[in-house]
Write an enzyme that holds these catalytic residues in place. Structure first.
Site, PDB file in Angstrom:
ATOM      1  N   ALA A 245      10.137 -18.287   9.559  1.00  0.00           N
ATOM      2  CA  ALA A 245      11.308 -18.984   9.024  1.00  0.00           C
ATOM      3  C   ALA A 245      12.309 -17.949   8.541  1.00  0.00           C
ATOM      4  O   ALA A 245      11.936 -16.880   8.048  1.00  0.00           O
ATOM      5  CB  ALA A 245      10.923 -19.910   7.871  1.00  0.00           C
ATOM      6  N   LYS A 246      13.589 -18.277   8.691  1.00  0.00           N
ATOM      7  CA  LYS A 246      14.635 -17.370   8.225  1.00  0.00           C
ATOM      8  C   LYS A 246      14.461 -17.041   6.746  1.00  0.00           C
ATOM      9  O   LYS A 246      14.581 -15.896   6.314  1.00  0.00           O
ATOM     10  CB  LYS A 246      16.016 -18.017   8.441  1.00  0.00           C
ATOM     11  CG  LYS A 246      16.398 -18.275   9.885  1.00  0.00           C
ATOM     12  CD  LYS A 246      17.723 -19.025   9.949  1.00  0.00           C
ATOM     13  CE  LYS A 246      18.095 -19.417  11.360  1.00  0.00           C
ATOM     14  NZ  LYS A 246      19.329 -20.234  11.421  1.00  0.00           N
ATOM     15  N   ARG A 247      14.162 -18.087   5.966  1.00  0.00           N
ATOM     16  CA  ARG A 247      14.102 -17.891   4.515  1.00  0.00           C
ATOM     17  C   ARG A 247      12.896 -17.067   4.083  1.00  0.00           C
ATOM     18  O   ARG A 247      12.827 -16.600   2.944  1.00  0.00           O
ATOM     19  CB  ARG A 247      14.085 -19.244   3.803  1.00  0.00           C
ATOM     20  CG  ARG A 247      12.873 -20.109   4.089  1.00  0.00           C
ATOM     21  CD  ARG A 247      12.985 -21.447   3.366  1.00  0.00           C
ATOM     22  NE  ARG A 247      11.839 -22.308   3.594  1.00  0.00           N
ATOM     23  CZ  ARG A 247      11.678 -23.097   4.656  1.00  0.00           C
ATOM     24  NH1 ARG A 247      12.605 -23.108   5.597  1.00  0.00           N
ATOM     25  NH2 ARG A 247      10.619 -23.862   4.766  1.00  0.00           N
TER      26      ARG A 247
END
Length: 284
Positions: A245-247
């Site tokens: 995930a990007k986060r």
């Protein structure tokens, strides 16, 4: 593939960060499904999150896909399609109600955890017409009364390349948001409208969006839109078993590209489900 209509697929990233290996897997699979079916591969930039979308991420997305050796037949932006979302919302107006709850208020109202996306308890559905009118000056979203919507649509199914015939259960998703305080349409509404408007025949995306398809199938029925075939593929996970995930700081394609990695070789490896060291495919 012959004897039927050409396959149309799409890759639809949000320009809110850099693409990672999981995005590459979806893009390669969508691209190859279209090319193998003599069809079209569309690139749609989902840029209506005005608080997080960045133009520089759009440029990086285009470079990353080119580096992977993927060519698209059409480039579109959701921000240029707002009238379509407004029209769809109008068609559903009698099933929608304003919601004034914040995320914190919703979380506080739940007596038990409901996973990463808690099901809305229907608080604002019970407001009187007078209360709603009095509060319309406050920030609000628009939610669909799911019970009424399901009653109107009747029983529904959809087909997934991995799961087979699926009985739609949108009630389990609760009264989802269709128009947000900070965006003209939610993911659910925008993606359903866009896929139909662009003639997408096959939707390729990660299994993390499998549950969302129950809602999308309902919206298709309510709006009189066609239902594409779905291909929900397993996610790439790290050594800890957590999805990329990007986060969470997943390795960016741009960093691999700038580091001299061979994008075409990466695409070929993904086609064979071969992943860089430390990564694997999760459960379907």
């Amino acid at each position: 593939m012959s004897g039927g209509p050409a396959v149309v697929t799409r890759f639809a990233p949000s320009p809110t960060g850099r693409l990672h290996l999981g995005h590459a897997l979806s893009a390669v699979r969508a691209h190859d499904l279209a090319r193998g079916g003599g069809g079209r591969f569309l690139l749609r930039i989902e840029d209506i999150d005005g608080t997080r979308s960045r133009p520089e991420h759009v440029e990086t997305i285009l470079r990353d896909l080119g580096w992977l050796g993927l060519a698209w037949d059409e480039l579109s932006f959701q921000s240029e399609r707002l009238d379509l979302y407004t029209a769809a919302q109008g068609q559903l107006a009698d099933l929608l109600y304003p919601c004034f709850c914040t995320r914190a208020e919703i979380a506080a109202s739940l007596s038990a955890p409901h996973g990463p996306a808690p099901v809305y308890p229907g608080t604002c559905r019970h407001l009187s017409p007078a209360d709603r009118r009095a509060r319309m000056g406050q920030p609000h979203s628009w939610r669909i009364d799911m019970a009424r919507a399901v009653e109107r649509a009747g029983p529904l199914t959809w087909h997934d390349a991995y799961a087979g015939e699926v009985i739609a259960d949108p009630l389990a998703q609760g009264d989802v948001i269709l128009a947000r305080k900070d965006a003209p349409a939610s993911y659910h509404l925008a993606v359903t409208v866009d896929d139909a408007a662009q003639g997408v025949s096959d939707v390729v995306r990660g299994v993390d969006l499998f549950d969302a398809t129950h809602v999308h199938r309902l919206l298709q029925a309510l709006l009189g839109l066609p239902t594409p075939r779905y291909h929900h593929h397993p996610l790439i996970v790290g050594a800890d078993g957590q999805r990329l995930a990007k986060r969470h700081g997943a390795p960016a394609l741009a960093a691999m590209r700038e580091g001299g990695a061979d994008g075409h070789a990466l695409s070929d490896a993904l086609r064979r489900n071969m992943l860089p060291a430390g990564f694997r495919l999760g459960e379907a």
